[in-house]
Write a protein that holds these residues in place. Structure first.
Motif, short mmCIF file in Angstrom:
data_model
loop_
_atom_site.label_atom_id
_atom_site.label_comp_id
_atom_site.label_asym_id
_atom_site.label_seq_id
_atom_site.Cartn_x
_atom_site.Cartn_y
_atom_site.Cartn_z
N ASP F 12 0.96 -1.21 0.01
CA ASP F 12 -0.03 -0.11 -0.11
C ASP F 12 0.85 1.23 0.06
N ALA F 13 0.61 2.35 -0.85
CA ALA F 13 1.25 3.50 -1.00
C ALA F 13 1.46 4.09 0.27
N GLY F 14 0.21 4.40 0.71
CA GLY F 14 0.29 5.35 1.99
C GLY F 14 0.98 4.65 3.19
N ASP F 17 4.66 5.12 2.19
CA ASP F 17 5.30 6.48 2.36
C ASP F 17 5.34 7.17 3.64
N ALA F 18 4.29 6.39 4.53
CA ALA F 18 4.30 6.66 6.10
C ALA F 18 5.67 6.17 6.82
N LEU F 19 5.94 5.03 6.21
CA LEU F 19 7.12 4.26 6.74
C LEU F 19 8.46 5.20 6.75
N ALA F 20 8.63 5.93 5.61
CA ALA F 20 9.74 6.78 5.43
C ALA F 20 9.97 7.66 6.52
N GLU F 21 9.11 7.95 7.48
CA GLU F 21 9.25 9.01 8.62
C GLU F 21 10.15 8.28 9.61
N TYR F 22 10.09 6.65 9.59
CA TYR F 22 10.71 6.19 10.65
C TYR F 22 11.95 5.62 10.42
N GLY F 52 10.38 2.70 0.02
CA GLY F 52 9.90 2.49 -1.32
C GLY F 52 9.47 1.03 -1.50
N THR F 53 8.96 0.72 -2.53
CA THR F 53 8.47 -0.37 -2.92
C THR F 53 9.50 -1.21 -3.71
N ALA F 54 9.90 -2.44 -3.57
CA ALA F 54 10.74 -3.23 -4.15
C ALA F 54 10.46 -3.72 -5.62
N VAL F 55 11.54 -3.36 -6.63
CA VAL F 55 11.73 -4.12 -7.68
C VAL F 55 12.64 -4.62 -7.64
N GLY F 77 7.80 5.98 -6.71
CA GLY F 77 7.38 5.32 -5.25
C GLY F 77 8.58 3.91 -4.96
N ASP F 78 8.91 3.53 -6.20
CA ASP F 78 9.87 2.28 -6.03
C ASP F 78 11.13 2.47 -5.75
N ILE F 79 11.79 1.39 -5.15
CA ILE F 79 13.13 1.30 -5.13
C ILE F 79 13.63 0.04 -5.80
N MET F 80 14.92 0.29 -6.48
CA MET F 80 15.29 -1.00 -7.14
C MET F 80 16.36 -1.70 -6.29
N VAL F 81 16.37 -2.98 -6.29
CA VAL F 81 16.78 -3.94 -5.14
C VAL F 81 17.59 -4.89 -6.24
#
Lengths: 229, 229, 229, 229, 229, 229
Positions: F12-14, F17-22, F52-55, F77-81
Motif C-alpha cells: 500500500d502506497a500510503g 510513504d508513512a514508513l519513510a518517516e521512521y 519505497g516498494t521493491a523491484v 515510489g519504487d526502490i530498485m533492489v
C-alpha cells in the motif's frame, strides 16, 4: 627501550601437564569462559593437543629478530607465543626455528601472524597455531620485548601462563587460576561423560537439562505446520 | 579486442624441472624476495610440490570460456595461471577441465578465484592452488586474453615464467632469472642444512648468526622478572 | 513470539537419498544454478557427502538454546540447519549435541556460525559444515523459531527441503523441485561421463563443445608472441 | 559471577583533559608506540577529538544489558569502553543511551561492535568509535562485568585509563603513564612544528633527518632509468 | 640490492593534466577496462579528482624509510604511489610527509597500506587514497626500491605512468596509452552526454541501446505476477 | 529460462510513504526484529532516509544487462533492489542508470555489489546503498530474472515489499506486515520520546526500565575497586 625479562615465574609444571589432557573448549569453560584467542588462530596441521608455559615475544611487522632472542629464554615444557606489534601476515617462523625450539623441549608455537615450511612442520610434528601460512620472510633490524604481557589474537597473555591448544583453537590459563581451572575441567569432563551416555541412549537435552518449563514460561509455542500446496 | 598469444617463449625446461625440488620459501628467498602470490592462495589438497611454465589466462567475472580456449595453448610441463579481471569467487574449474589438462601433461592450476569438484581433484592428484572452493558455475559469453602478462593474487606473471607451488603457497620466477634463482636455491639449501644440524645440537641462533653484539648496540637489555604476589 | 513448527512436510525420502549420490556442483547445476550457500561454508572434516531433509533452527547471537529444542523435531534422514539472527562466530555445537543428533539418525549439521570439539566430530564421523571453528560457548536465555523458513549463509531454506553437502559446499533443493533436480543430475552425470572420456583421450573442449566459430564471431584473434630480448 | 566495580581510581583529570589537545598519532608515539586499538575502529562521524577516563563494560554477544548497568558508574569526563566477549556486529547502542550518557557528562563511546541511530548521534554531537553500524538490536538477559580490565579491539584497557580518540582512531594511555605521555606529546608537537616549517620551505627529510649516510652504508644505489622504446 | 631509479621518463604533461578532467570510471573504460586498483582503495576525504605521473615506492612492512628517499625524486605534477612488499596496515604517511610533498608540487598519494593525521590531510587538502587509516607508525631500518615497476592494490604501475583518482577509486594509465586513452575518454563523455539527455526525458536504455531483440533471442520471457493471497 | 514478472502487487502506497518517516532501527524493531540487510550495506552518501516498494533484479556476476531490463518495470515510489547471483564487487550502476531511474520517480537503489560515479550520485541526490564502490564496469551478455524473490545481503525480499533505508542501513518490510509494522513504529517512537525525556533529565535506564531486581536475582554483585599501587 626493549627488554628481555629473564627467570620468569612459570605456572606449576604438574598442573600445566595435566591440563594437556583436556580440550580447549573444556578448559575455557572451566576457567569461567575467559582466555580464548580469536577463531582465526588455526592449527597448521590437525591432531595436536598440547599444554605449555608461555614465553611471550613481541615482534615488529615483518621482523623476526626477537624470536631468535626469545629461543634462549625457553625451557622444556614451554610454548612460544608471538604477538606482532601491528597486523602482519608474513612468515616469521619456519623449520629452522622449529628445529631450535624442539632441541630445547619447547612444545609448540602460537603466532598471530604467518608461518612457512608448513610441510616440514607437520613432518617434524612440531605443533603450530597461526593466523595464516605465507612464504614471505622477515628482516632482523628492530628490537621489541620478550617476556612482557602481550595481547595475542585478542587475548591477554602473561609470561608463564599456561597455554592450551588443540584443533578447536588456543586458550590461555592464568598462572594463578591454573590449579582451579584444572579441577573444574576434571569435574566438567566427568559430568559430560554422564550426559553423553544419556544422549547416546536417546535422552533429549530438553529433558536431561529440564528446559521445558523455562521455555514455556518464556512463551515458546508449539504449532503444526500449515498445509502446503 | 581479445587475443590468444601463441608460441610463447618458455623458461628453460631443465631449470624449471630442477626448481620443483625446492620449496616456495627457498625459491622466493633465492630470487631476492620477490614474486610471491598473496597468502590467501591455498592448495586444494596438501602435499603437492610442483614447478611448471605459466600459460596465463584472463577471465571475466563468472565466465570461464577463455580457460577452454587456453587449454589448447598448453604443453607438457606447463601450469595454467588464471586471473579474473575483477574479484570473483565462483568455481571456474572442476574435474572435467582437470582431465583435459592432465591429458596434455599440464602440472597444475593456479587460480585467483574458486574451483569445484575438489574431492575429485584430490583423487585425480591434480594440484590446484585457489582463493576458495565454490560449487557455483560459470557462463561462456565474454572474451578475454590468453598468454598476456597478468596480475594474479598480487603478483605479476608473464607467459612462460616458472611457477613454483607447494603447501606454503605460490611463487613466480621470471624467465630470465630462473637459472640464477636455481643456483641461489641450491646454495641456500646447503647453508640451511648446516644451520639445521647446528640447531639440532642445541646451538642458539643468537650465537650461530652472531646476533648478540648488534642487539646490544641497538640497546637490548636483559632484566629479571619482578617478584609476583 | 517464538514458535516450534511440528510435523513439517519433508521432501520424498527416496529422492532425498538418491540425491546423496550426486555432488553439490552437479545438483546445483541440475536445479538451474540456484540454492548454493556461501563459499565460506566449509566441511569440518573432508570426505563426507550427504543428503538429508532440513530441520531449520534460528538462534540468537551466542545462544544455542533453540538447538536443544530442535533436536526433538529431528527424525532419521534429517539434516539440522542453524541460522543465527545476526552474525556470530561462537561455537554453538559440539560433541554432546552431535551424540544426541546421531542417536536420532540425523545425518549432519549445517551452521552459519562456529562449532567446537572438531576432533571429536571427525572421530565420530558426524559431518558438519560451518563458517568457522571456535571454542567459545553459548548461553541458554533467549527464544527463537524452529522450522520456519530461514536465510542461511545467503540461501533461503524451508523446513523439509533437501540439503546436499560435500567437500564443495552446501546446496539446498526445494521440496517441490527435488524429483526434477534428481532427474537432471542423472542426465548431467551421464553427459559428463562422455565428455570426460573424450577429454581423457585428448579431445579439446574447443572442439567438443564446438566453441571455435562463436569465438571467432566475437572477435577472438590468435597472434604469435613477439620476440623477446 | 559478574561484578560491577565501583569507585574506580581514575587518571588525573588535568592530565586527561590536556591530552585531548593532542592527536591519537602523537599520543601513541609519546607513550612509546603502545596502546592503539585496531584500525577497524572508525568514528561514526568525522571531526571529533576527545580524551576521557575509561569506564569498561563487558557485553555478551547480542546483549547490551550491562551497558545500562554501567551508565550509573559514569561521571563527567568519562568515556565508555564496550568490549563484547566474542565477535559481534549488532547495534548495542543508539540515541537513547547516548542521551543518558550525555546527561552524565560522558564524552564519548568506544565499542568493538556495532551502533545504530548514527544520524542522531551525529546531530547530537555525541562522539562514537565503533567497528560497524548495524540496526540490529540486542536482548537484556545475561550478566557480564563492569570496570574490570578488558581487551577492546586488541588493546588492553583498565578502568580509569585515559582514552584518546580522533579521526585517526583510538589509543589508551595507562593511568600511571599519563603524565609522562602528556609531557612527551608536548615535546613531540614542538619538534614537529620545527620540521613542518623546514619541509614547507622545501627542505628534504633526507637532509633534515641526516639519512643519506646511513642509506649509503646499507647499500642504496642511485641509477638512471634505462631508455624506453 | 636496493636502487633508486632517477630521471624516469614521465607521460606527456599535457595529456596527464587533461586526464584529470575525466573520472576514473570513464578513463578505465576508455583504456579498455584495464588498470583499476582494488576497490578497497578509498579516498581519505571526499571530493578530490586528480591526475599525475607516478613516482613508485616499495616499502617493507612497517618501514617508511623509502618514502623519505622517494620525496627527492618527485617533481610538480607527480603522484606518489606506495606499495608495501607484504600486507601492512600501519600508518606510513602523515601530515609532515604531506607538507614535504606539497612543497614539491606533488598532487597526491596512493598507498596500499595505512595513513594517519587524516584530519590534517583533509584540512591541507592533500588528496590521499589508502587501504585504511591507522595511527601506528613505522621504523626506518630497511631498504627497498624507488621507481621500479610495482604491483599496487592489484594493478601493475610503472614509474611515469599516469594515475587518475577520484571518489570512485584509482586507475593507472600506461605512458604509451595515455594519449589514446584521453581521446577515448573525450569520445565517451560526449556519447554519455547524449544518452544522459535521452534518459532524462524518460527514454529507456532498452530502446536507446536497442536491447529488446537480443534479449528475446536469448529467451527472456515476460510474464504476469501470479495472484497473491 | 529467465523471466520478467510484470504487474507485481505492491505494498500500500500510503503505508509505504508513512514508513519513510521512521528510521530503519525503529522499523526493524516494530516488525519483530526481522528483515535487516547485512551491515556491510552502507549509503554512498550520508543523510538520505527513504521508503519505497521493491523491484527486484537478479544479476549475473559482472553483468548489468538485467538492470536495464528492470528499469521499465519501475514506477514512482519504487526502490530498485539488485542481487548478484554470486559475490561481485564490480560497479553495476552509475550516473546514467540513476538518471533513468530518477526520470521514472524511483526513490533509490539497494545493491549487494559495487556502484560507480559516486560523486555524481551524491550531486544528483540519488540515494544508493551498496556493498562497495568500484569503477570496474560490466558486460551485457547473460539473462537473469526480474521481480522474483531474491536474497539480497542476507535478507529475503519479495517484489512489492517495502524497503526502508537510512544511515543505519536497509530493512525490508513484508507487504502483508507493512500496516502492522507502521503502527508498531508509531507506538515505539512515542514510547522512545518519553524515555528520551526521562534520560535527558538524568534518570537511569536501570530505574526507568526497573532492571535492578532482575539483575540482583541473576547474581550481579557490586564491589569496590581494590587499592592500586
Amino acid at each position: 627501550m626493549a627488554v628481555v625479562v629473564q627467570n620468569i615465574k612459570r605456572a606449576d609444571a604438574g598442573v600445566r601437564d595435566a591440563l594437556a589432557e583436556y580440550g580447549v573448549a573444556t578448559v575455557h569453560e572451566a576457567q569461567g569462559r575467559i582466555g580464548l584467542l580469536a577463531p582465526y588462530m588455526r592449527p597448521v596441521w590437525k591432531g595436536a593437543r598440547i599444554a605449555g608455559t608461555a614465553v611471550t615475544v613481541e615482534v615488529p611487522p615483518g621482523d623476526n629478530w626477537m624470536i631468535h632472542v626469545a629461543v634462549e629464554q625457553c625451557q622444556p615444557g614451554d610454548i612460544m607465543v608471538v604477538a606482532p606489534t601491528s597486523f602482519s601476515d608474513v612468515g616469521y617462523f619456519g623449520d629452522l626455528l622449529a628445529t631450535s625450539l624442539m632441541s630445547r623441549g619447547v612444545r609448540g608455537l602460537i603466532i598471530d601472524a604467518g608461518v612457512r615450511d608448513v610441510a616440514d612442520l607437520e613432518e617434524m610434528k612440531f605443533p603450530v597455531w597461526s593466523k595464516c601460512v605465507y612464504a614471505q620472510g622477515t628482516v632482523k633490524e628492530t628490537l621489541a620485548n620478550v617476556n612482557v604481557p602481550v595481547v595475542c589474537a585478542g587475548a591477554l597473555i602473561h609470561p608463564g601462563d599456561v597455554i592450551v591448544a588443540d584443533d578447536d583453537g588456543v586458550c590461555v590459563v592464568r598462572k594463578k587460576d591454573a590449579a582451579k581451572t584444572l579441577a573444574g575441567a576434571k569435574d566438567r569432563v566427568a559430568k559430560e561423560a554422564e550426559s553423553r551416555a544419556a544422549f547416546k541412549k536417546g535422552m533429549l537435552g530438553l529433558d536431561y537439562y529440564k528446559f521445558r518449563e523455562r521455555l514455556a514460561e518464556k512463551g515458546l509455542k508449539y504449532i503444526d505446520a500449515p498445509p502446503e500446496d
